[in-house]
Design a protein around this motif. Sequence first.
Motif, PDB file in Angstrom:
ATOM      1  N   GLU A  15       0.812  -1.213   0.000  1.00 40.00           N
ATOM      2  CA  GLU A  15       0.000   0.000   0.000  1.00 40.00           C
ATOM      3  C   GLU A  15       0.853   1.273   0.000  1.00 40.00           C
ATOM      4  OE1 GLU A  15      -3.115   0.196  -0.513  1.00 40.00           O
ATOM      5  OE2 GLU A  15      -3.559  -1.935  -0.402  1.00 40.00           O
TER       6      GLU A  15
ATOM      7  N   GLU B 270     -15.017  -2.839  -5.808  1.00 37.74           N
ATOM      8  CA  GLU B 270     -13.656  -2.604  -5.320  1.00 37.74           C
ATOM      9  C   GLU B 270     -13.221  -3.650  -4.301  1.00 37.74           C
ATOM     10  OE1 GLU B 270     -11.193   0.085  -5.812  1.00 37.74           O
ATOM     11  OE2 GLU B 270     -12.332  -0.055  -7.667  1.00 37.74           O
TER      12      GLU B 270
ATOM     13  N   VAL C 293      -9.108  -5.096  -3.121  1.00 39.11           N
ATOM     14  CA  VAL C 293      -8.420  -4.557  -1.946  1.00 39.11           C
ATOM     15  C   VAL C 293      -7.825  -5.706  -1.137  1.00 39.11           C
ATOM     16  CG1 VAL C 293      -8.678  -3.200   0.154  1.00 39.11           C
ATOM     17  CG2 VAL C 293      -9.972  -2.579  -1.881  1.00 39.11           C
TER      18      VAL C 293
ATOM     19  N   ARG D 237      -7.983   0.293   1.848  1.00 38.26           N
ATOM     20  CA  ARG D 237      -7.810   1.310   0.818  1.00 38.26           C
ATOM     21  C   ARG D 237      -8.829   2.428   1.009  1.00 38.26           C
ATOM     22  NH1 ARG D 237      -6.972  -1.136  -4.915  1.00 38.26           N
ATOM     23  NH2 ARG D 237      -5.257  -2.020  -3.688  1.00 38.26           N
TER      24      ARG D 237
ATOM     25  N   ARG E  92     -13.442   3.854   3.389  1.00 32.70           N
ATOM     26  CA  ARG E  92     -12.389   2.877   3.110  1.00 32.70           C
ATOM     27  C   ARG E  92     -12.909   1.454   3.219  1.00 32.70           C
ATOM     28  NH1 ARG E  92      -8.552   2.046   8.114  1.00 32.70           N
ATOM     29  NH2 ARG E  92     -10.150   1.659   9.649  1.00 32.70           N
TER      30      ARG E  92
END
Length: 284
Positions: free
Chosen positions: A98, A168, A172, A176, A197
Amino acid sequence: MVSGDDHMTLDPIMYKTNRSEVHKYYNIYLIETQKKEPIESAVVKAKNKILNLWHYELLILQSSKEHWERLMKDPSLNFRRELCANLYRLERANIMEELDLSSGAVSNLFNGSTKPNWPRPFQLSVLFEHPWQLVNYEIPDPYSYSESPEYFEERVSRKIHLNDLANERSKVLSIRGYVIINAPELFQEESTALTGRWVTTYPEFDYFEFHLNHEPIIDKLLREALLKLFPMAKHLITTYRPFKPPAKRALWVIIPKNESLPPYEGMLHELKEYRENTEYHSLK
């Protein structure tokens, strides 16, 4: 924390016993750190007891806003970082990916007082969900805590529309951040883009966390809208955000990942029954 076979059932007495054990470690930490002349070896031992707790046990400590914020005000920056990483089960590999750092650079984050190059301090703040100065400076400025500028910094979070959030989740690998451009379409009390997030580091469940400026009205319309966006979701909580003013609220849309794991029911029980300034709602 739970007993049973395929469908785990919570043992309330055992759960209270486990909670008492967790709080015992916190009380020892408090005693050792508040002594007029603290003994370094005893303080280190008390801190290590807390850092050795499982993520669901750290969730117990976070149920008390006062207790958690006291822990996060510890003078050791490395302790604060380790505490956040352990709470979210963030492995070094997650942080490497990340923050786009080498393994050595990530090790330095936890073995020294390294502040990574921009924009990584803000990225680290999003991973840990704490004010960016608190997780990047040994002596942070408390006046920086009330707002969350980090999500709006270039390369820190992704701008997105509500309808794209669910897609999404599979992308992940840890945590995120996002800026949700059309969030007011879902939350009538809000008037601007909101941050949020995905947290996918728990083996028990994933959740999407919306950051709100007002307590949302959890009615039938909102529940139906959330289920349309997140069809796999089963639970919903609104809760406090550490170090933020009371009006700043977090809304977690919780999607079970492995309901057979023993901590699953315990984590939900903690959120429902013990977490301060928190309301639970069932979506299914």
